[in-house]
Enzyme design. Sequence first.
Site, PDB file in Angstrom:
ATOM      1  N   LYS A 233      74.369  53.197  37.206  1.00 24.14           N
ATOM      2  CA  LYS A 233      74.966  52.993  38.343  1.00 24.14           C
ATOM      3  C   LYS A 233      76.185  53.636  38.635  1.00 24.14           C
ATOM      4  CE  LYS A 233      72.933  48.215  38.432  1.00 24.14           C
ATOM      5  NZ  LYS A 233      73.162  46.997  37.847  1.00 24.14           N
TER       6      LYS A 233
ATOM      7  N   LYS B 130      63.764  47.665  43.866  1.00 18.10           N
ATOM      8  CA  LYS B 130      64.054  47.144  45.332  1.00 18.10           C
ATOM      9  C   LYS B 130      64.877  48.099  46.167  1.00 18.10           C
ATOM     10  CE  LYS B 130      65.261  42.699  43.068  1.00 18.10           C
ATOM     11  NZ  LYS B 130      66.669  42.668  42.354  1.00 18.10           N
TER      12      LYS B 130
ATOM     13  N   LYS C 243      60.811  53.723  37.864  1.00 19.30           N
ATOM     14  CA  LYS C 243      60.029  52.529  38.075  1.00 19.30           C
ATOM     15  C   LYS C 243      60.111  52.004  39.300  1.00 19.30           C
ATOM     16  CE  LYS C 243      64.339  50.400  36.525  1.00 19.30           C
ATOM     17  NZ  LYS C 243      64.800  49.398  37.318  1.00 19.30           N
TER      18      LYS C 243
HETATM   19  P1  TYM Z   1      66.705  42.523  38.895  1.00 18.06           P
HETATM   20  O1  TYM Z   1      66.882  41.909  40.127  1.00 18.06           O
HETATM   21  O2  TYM Z   1      66.979  43.901  38.862  1.00 18.06           O
HETATM   22  O3  TYM Z   1      65.205  42.288  38.479  1.00 18.06           O
HETATM   23  C1  TYM Z   1      64.578  41.053  38.722  1.00 18.06           C
HETATM   24  C2  TYM Z   1      63.439  41.050  37.487  1.00 18.06           C
HETATM   25  O4  TYM Z   1      62.517  41.904  37.756  1.00 18.06           O
HETATM   26  C3  TYM Z   1      62.422  42.670  36.395  1.00 18.06           C
HETATM   27  N1  TYM Z   1      61.705  44.193  36.887  1.00 18.06           N
HETATM   28  C4  TYM Z   1      60.993  44.780  36.666  1.00 18.06           C
HETATM   29  N2  TYM Z   1      59.954  44.557  35.633  1.00 18.06           N
HETATM   30  C5  TYM Z   1      58.999  45.405  35.268  1.00 18.06           C
HETATM   31  N3  TYM Z   1      58.875  46.773  36.014  1.00 18.06           N
HETATM   32  C6  TYM Z   1      59.856  46.885  37.037  1.00 18.06           C
HETATM   33  N4  TYM Z   1      59.612  48.089  37.726  1.00 18.06           N
HETATM   34  C7  TYM Z   1      60.987  46.071  37.292  1.00 18.06           C
HETATM   35  N5  TYM Z   1      61.893  46.132  38.092  1.00 18.06           N
HETATM   36  C8  TYM Z   1      62.519  44.953  37.992  1.00 18.06           C
HETATM   37  C9  TYM Z   1      63.660  42.750  35.796  1.00 18.06           C
HETATM   38  O5  TYM Z   1      63.698  43.197  34.645  1.00 18.06           O
HETATM   39  C10 TYM Z   1      64.126  41.238  36.011  1.00 18.06           C
HETATM   40  O6  TYM Z   1      63.729  40.473  35.008  1.00 18.06           O
HETATM   41  N6  TYM Z   1      70.348  41.647  35.809  1.00 18.06           N
HETATM   42  C11 TYM Z   1      69.222  40.959  36.313  1.00 18.06           C
HETATM   43  C12 TYM Z   1      69.441  39.649  37.010  1.00 18.06           C
HETATM   44  C13 TYM Z   1      70.004  38.572  36.390  1.00 18.06           C
HETATM   45  C14 TYM Z   1      69.476  38.031  35.133  1.00 18.06           C
HETATM   46  C15 TYM Z   1      70.193  37.094  34.813  1.00 18.06           C
HETATM   47  C16 TYM Z   1      68.297  38.057  34.546  1.00 18.06           C
HETATM   48  C17 TYM Z   1      71.102  37.993  36.618  1.00 18.06           C
HETATM   49  N7  TYM Z   1      71.445  37.271  35.541  1.00 18.06           N
HETATM   50  C18 TYM Z   1      70.155  36.081  33.685  1.00 18.06           C
HETATM   51  C19 TYM Z   1      68.108  37.361  33.406  1.00 18.06           C
HETATM   52  C20 TYM Z   1      68.897  36.237  32.917  1.00 18.06           C
HETATM   53  C21 TYM Z   1      68.492  42.044  37.149  1.00 18.06           C
HETATM   54  O7  TYM Z   1      69.343  42.893  37.956  1.00 18.06           O
HETATM   55  O8  TYM Z   1      67.126  41.739  37.665  1.00 18.06           O
END
Ligand code: TYM
Length: 334
Positions: A115, A200, A197
């Site tokens: 980031k 969003k 990958k």
């Molecule tokens: P975020 O919003 O980036 O993504 C949400 C979930 O989607 C999964 N993900 C993927 N899995 C496989 N391939 C991909 N290309 C891919 N892109 C995203 C992420 O692994 C995630 O499971 N930090 C977290 C949000 C969060 C969180 C938490 C998660 C905040 N508090 C507590 C678990 C527990 C995040 O940025 O996810």
Amino acid sequence: MSEKKQIVMSGIRPTGYLHLGNYFGAIRNYVKMQDDFTCYFMVADLHSLTTHPDTKELKSNVHRVLAENIACGLDPDKVAFYCQSHVHETAELYLYLNMLAYKGELEKTATFKDKVRFNPENVNAGLLTYPVLQAADILIHRATYVPVGKDQEQHLEMSRNYANRFNHRYAEVFPEPHAFNYNQELIRIPSLDGTGKMSKSENHMATLYLADEDEQIRKKVMKAKTDSGPVEQNAPKPDYIENVFSLMKLVSAPDVILKFDEDYNKCTIRYGDMKKQLAEDMVQFIAPIREKINGILHNPVYLKDVMEKGAAKANESANATMKEVRAAMGLNYY
Ligand code: TYM
């Protein structure tokens, strides 16, 4: 009396439209787990402020993430489905855990370094302590399973460290949380151009969104990176061809995949045909979810009700944990 169920927690940031990576890395497991575990799933609106300080579109993004999860099969009556900012105690636990987190380890976190590289203008303290807030989200419910994609593995390791440090310093309050996927290995869904990958907020043309129209899906899949085909029988597949096969494995029938695999090994594969098939299978998969999303988004009263009920369930669990946390820390002076 029935055995106490294991606790599950996970979250998704409202920073854009959800995509196949979010579905297969996270939401598919949420939906399977909701029948067998006590589940807390949330929209991580506070985490989104670390990179998206402009809140003009936050409300509609939060509504969209709620609708997208429900359209995928998440049932707000079976789980606590809530907004992170509606559980104020999370901020309190984040503060305490920050005293157990070290600057050196936070600076080494892969997501932080990415980031900083992506946006060197906004390296704020919230970004640095992002994994601490995530640990607070998980530990506040004393969760043991955290369904996430591969990119979250390091954050989970840090959450375990903070749980253990707290337990050693004060008292045994937290179990160790672990990243979870039903098929064991954590998942990473590749982008269509073979460079990274699905995401969003980046690489929109190489990411398939759950809200994409049929024509968009076809257009993106047909642009997926391929080449003129193998020249040697049974040759290993280059990464970008492996990616197309792995996307096919998500949505196509086993005999279809087998046929293209055999064609590849015989050097008779026609990538144009393969991508056409993949595009149609993706359309079949995404279209019904997209229709449901649009239906749910038209019902803000329902979404408000979901958020209120979710917050009530999440707050009950958070308050119980925080009573133990404060007592363990000796923050009780009467
Ligand atoms: P975020 O919003 O980036 O993504 C949400 C979930 O989607 C999964 N993900 C993927 N899995 C496989 N391939 C991909 N290309 C891919 N892109 C995203 C992420 O692994 C995630 O499971 N930090 C977290 C949000 C969060 C969180 C938490 C998660 C905040 N508090 C507590 C678990 C527990 C995040 O940025 O996810």
